[in-house]
Design a protein around this motif. Structure first.
Motif, PDB file in Angstrom:
ATOM      1  N   LEU A   1      18.668  -2.877  -4.507  1.00 43.87           N
ATOM      2  CA  LEU A   1      17.188  -3.446  -4.249  1.00 43.87           C
ATOM      3  C   LEU A   1      16.554  -3.145  -3.417  1.00 43.87           C
ATOM      4  O   LEU A   1      16.671  -4.682  -2.591  1.00 43.87           O
ATOM      5  N   ALA A   2      16.476  -2.986  -2.329  1.00 48.93           N
ATOM      6  CA  ALA A   2      14.618  -2.998  -1.638  1.00 48.93           C
ATOM      7  C   ALA A   2      13.525  -3.994  -1.290  1.00 48.93           C
ATOM      8  O   ALA A   2      13.117  -3.868  -2.778  1.00 48.93           O
ATOM      9  N   ALA A   3      13.294  -4.351  -0.311  1.00 51.87           N
ATOM     10  CA  ALA A   3      11.622  -4.353  -0.309  1.00 51.87           C
ATOM     11  C   ALA A   3      10.156  -3.896  -0.728  1.00 51.87           C
ATOM     12  O   ALA A   3      10.191  -2.863  -0.440  1.00 51.87           O
ATOM     13  N   PRO A   4       9.716  -4.401  -1.889  1.00 50.72           N
ATOM     14  CA  PRO A   4       9.073  -3.315  -2.437  1.00 50.72           C
ATOM     15  C   PRO A   4       8.338  -2.792  -1.824  1.00 50.72           C
ATOM     16  O   PRO A   4       7.470  -3.576  -0.676  1.00 50.72           O
ATOM     17  N   ARG A   5       7.568  -1.477  -1.328  1.00 49.99           N
ATOM     18  CA  ARG A   5       6.335  -0.419  -0.478  1.00 49.99           C
ATOM     19  C   ARG A   5       4.743  -1.422  -1.796  1.00 49.99           C
ATOM     20  O   ARG A   5       5.033  -0.697  -3.118  1.00 49.99           O
ATOM     21  N   VAL A   6       3.854  -1.784  -1.546  1.00 53.35           N
ATOM     22  CA  VAL A   6       2.764  -1.951  -2.580  1.00 53.35           C
ATOM     23  C   VAL A   6       1.456  -0.893  -1.954  1.00 53.35           C
ATOM     24  O   VAL A   6       1.103  -1.203  -0.806  1.00 53.35           O
ATOM     25  N   VAL A   7       1.045  -0.385  -2.459  1.00 49.58           N
ATOM     26  CA  VAL A   7      -0.336   0.654  -1.704  1.00 49.58           C
ATOM     27  C   VAL A   7      -1.145   0.342  -3.187  1.00 49.58           C
ATOM     28  O   VAL A   7      -1.418   0.355  -4.308  1.00 49.58           O
ATOM     29  N   VAL A   8      -2.180   0.625  -2.569  1.00 50.90           N
ATOM     30  CA  VAL A   8      -3.773   0.690  -3.571  1.00 50.90           C
ATOM     31  C   VAL A   8      -4.215   1.985  -3.480  1.00 50.90           C
ATOM     32  O   VAL A   8      -4.214   3.038  -2.529  1.00 50.90           O
ATOM     33  N   GLY A   9      -4.525   3.095  -4.734  1.00 51.98           N
ATOM     34  CA  GLY A   9      -4.841   4.467  -5.080  1.00 51.98           C
ATOM     35  C   GLY A   9      -4.104   5.326  -6.385  1.00 51.98           C
ATOM     36  O   GLY A   9      -4.143   4.286  -7.446  1.00 51.98           O
ATOM     37  N   GLU A  10      -4.115   6.315  -6.075  1.00 51.76           N
ATOM     38  CA  GLU A  10      -4.328   6.526  -7.678  1.00 51.76           C
ATOM     39  C   GLU A  10      -3.109   7.137  -7.892  1.00 51.76           C
ATOM     40  O   GLU A  10      -2.390   7.256  -6.617  1.00 51.76           O
ATOM     41  N   ARG A  11      -2.143   6.515  -8.587  1.00 50.00           N
ATOM     42  CA  ARG A  11      -1.037   6.265  -8.815  1.00 50.00           C
ATOM     43  C   ARG A  11      -0.208   7.661  -8.087  1.00 50.00           C
ATOM     44  O   ARG A  11       0.661   7.678  -7.243  1.00 50.00           O
ATOM     45  N   GLU A  12      -0.339   8.677  -9.138  1.00 51.82           N
ATOM     46  CA  GLU A  12       0.653   9.981  -8.793  1.00 51.82           C
ATOM     47  C   GLU A  12       0.601  10.260  -7.491  1.00 51.82           C
ATOM     48  O   GLU A  12       1.365  10.651  -6.704  1.00 51.82           O
ATOM     49  N   THR A  13      -0.622  10.399  -7.488  1.00 55.50           N
ATOM     50  CA  THR A  13      -1.226  10.523  -5.564  1.00 55.50           C
ATOM     51  C   THR A  13       0.354   9.745  -4.090  1.00 55.50           C
ATOM     52  O   THR A  13       0.716  10.475  -3.913  1.00 55.50           O
ATOM     53  N   GLU A  14      -0.318   8.827  -4.322  1.00 57.89           N
ATOM     54  CA  GLU A  14       0.389   8.252  -3.848  1.00 57.89           C
ATOM     55  C   GLU A  14       2.453   7.504  -4.717  1.00 57.89           C
ATOM     56  O   GLU A  14       2.826   8.120  -2.892  1.00 57.89           O
ATOM     57  N   ILE A  15       2.621   8.643  -4.706  1.00 55.31           N
ATOM     58  CA  ILE A  15       4.306   7.765  -5.654  1.00 55.31           C
ATOM     59  C   ILE A  15       4.748   9.343  -4.993  1.00 55.31           C
ATOM     60  O   ILE A  15       5.574   9.468  -4.484  1.00 55.31           O
ATOM     61  N   LEU A  16       3.471  10.434  -5.203  1.00 54.27           N
ATOM     62  CA  LEU A  16       4.088  11.798  -4.150  1.00 54.27           C
ATOM     63  C   LEU A  16       3.801  12.387  -3.096  1.00 54.27           C
ATOM     64  O   LEU A  16       5.243  12.511  -2.296  1.00 54.27           O
ATOM     65  N   ARG A  17       3.207  11.066  -2.485  1.00 58.85           N
ATOM     66  CA  ARG A  17       3.069  11.088  -1.096  1.00 58.85           C
ATOM     67  C   ARG A  17       4.401  10.465  -0.650  1.00 58.85           C
ATOM     68  O   ARG A  17       4.934  10.614   0.455  1.00 58.85           O
TER      69      ARG A  17
END
Length: 268
Positions: A82-98
């Protein structure tokens, strides 16, 4: 090495997904990158642009990061990859797809606590995320023992495409494979289990496709019966692999089988 992106939230479902990934890491080398998407509670462009918006997004990300870091510290002993997490702000599906597209991941994972609701499962696999993901996905419903894998066959399956999508990961996983041909029939009260399955054309086609990929399977079966009874039978497997995206009719009883199957589902 299998590069995996796992969607996480500070909840039980994410804990289960990470621990299941820890089991996977016992059989093959993985890199597990967690991502948490902090969605604004209010939709729309309510916080301006430029410095104001950037400051607001940064505050949201920092709040999300605190919550997720606690989860990561708790689960790290169960999954050292398990690596350090990436935390982003935005619409969930769009950000995960990106992130999936940029990171060139081999696999996407997320925890979804078993609700045994067919409508929920259909909504999940027909979502923008699952329909456009550039790699297969594992939906982890329960933390089960990963000892053997079921490859599902059914009427209309394209075995060559199916095996193209799953072979690389299954070859590295090196777990016993069993081919299960499904014949869902709601009017049948008692589940019929036919060992062998060689008289079923779809079964034979999938076995041929497996052989062409250089993989071996231990045995095959044909399950005929009510979709929920078939789902109960599949609970004995640590991973259930099925072609779902863009191939199943919306009314297919295979959805019922998968919705009620408590084991993790490998979706391609």
């Amino acid at each position: 090495m299998v590069n995996i992106l796992v969607s996480v939230n500070p909840d039980l479902a994410s804990s289960i997904a990470i621990r299941y990934a820890g089991q996977i890491s016992q059989f093959m080398e993985i890199a597990l990158q967690p991502i948490h998407v902090k969605e604004p509670e209010q939709k729309g462009n309510l916080f301006g642009t430029g410095w104001v918006r950037h400051t607001w997004e940064q505050a949201l990300a920092e709040k999300g990061e605190e919550e997720i870091n606690l989860l990561i510290r708790t689960e790290k002993p169960h999954c050292p990859a398990l690596a350090a997490p990436r935390v982003v702000v935005g619409e969930r599906e769009t950000e995960i797809l990106r992130e999936l597209q940029i990171g060139k991941y081999d696999l996407f994972m997320e925890g979804v606590l078993a609700s045994f609701d067919e409508a929920d499962f259909k909504k999940l696999v027909s979502s923008k995320l699952y329909q456009n993901a550039p790699c297969p996905a594992i939906v982890v419903k329960n933390l089960v023992s990963l000892q053997k894998v079921a490859l599902l066959s059914y009427e209309g399956l394209e075995p060559a495409k199916f095996m193209d999508d799953v072979t690389d990961i299954l070859r590295q996983l090196k777990l016993p494979l069993e081919v299960i041909h499904l014949v869902p029939r709601k009017h049948i009260k008692d589940l019929e289990v036919n060992e062998g399955g060689q008289n079923t054309q779809e079964f034979n086609n999938l076995v041929d496709a497996i052989g062409k990929k250089g993989l071996n399977f231990e045995k095959g079966q044909v399950l005929t019966g009510h979709p929920k009874d078939i789902a109960d039978y599949l609970s004995r497997y640590g991973l259930v692999v099925c072609a779902v995206r863009n191939v199943l009719d919306k009314k297919s009883p295979i959805y019922t089988v998968l919705a009620f199957t408590p084991s993790p589902i490998f979706i391609c």
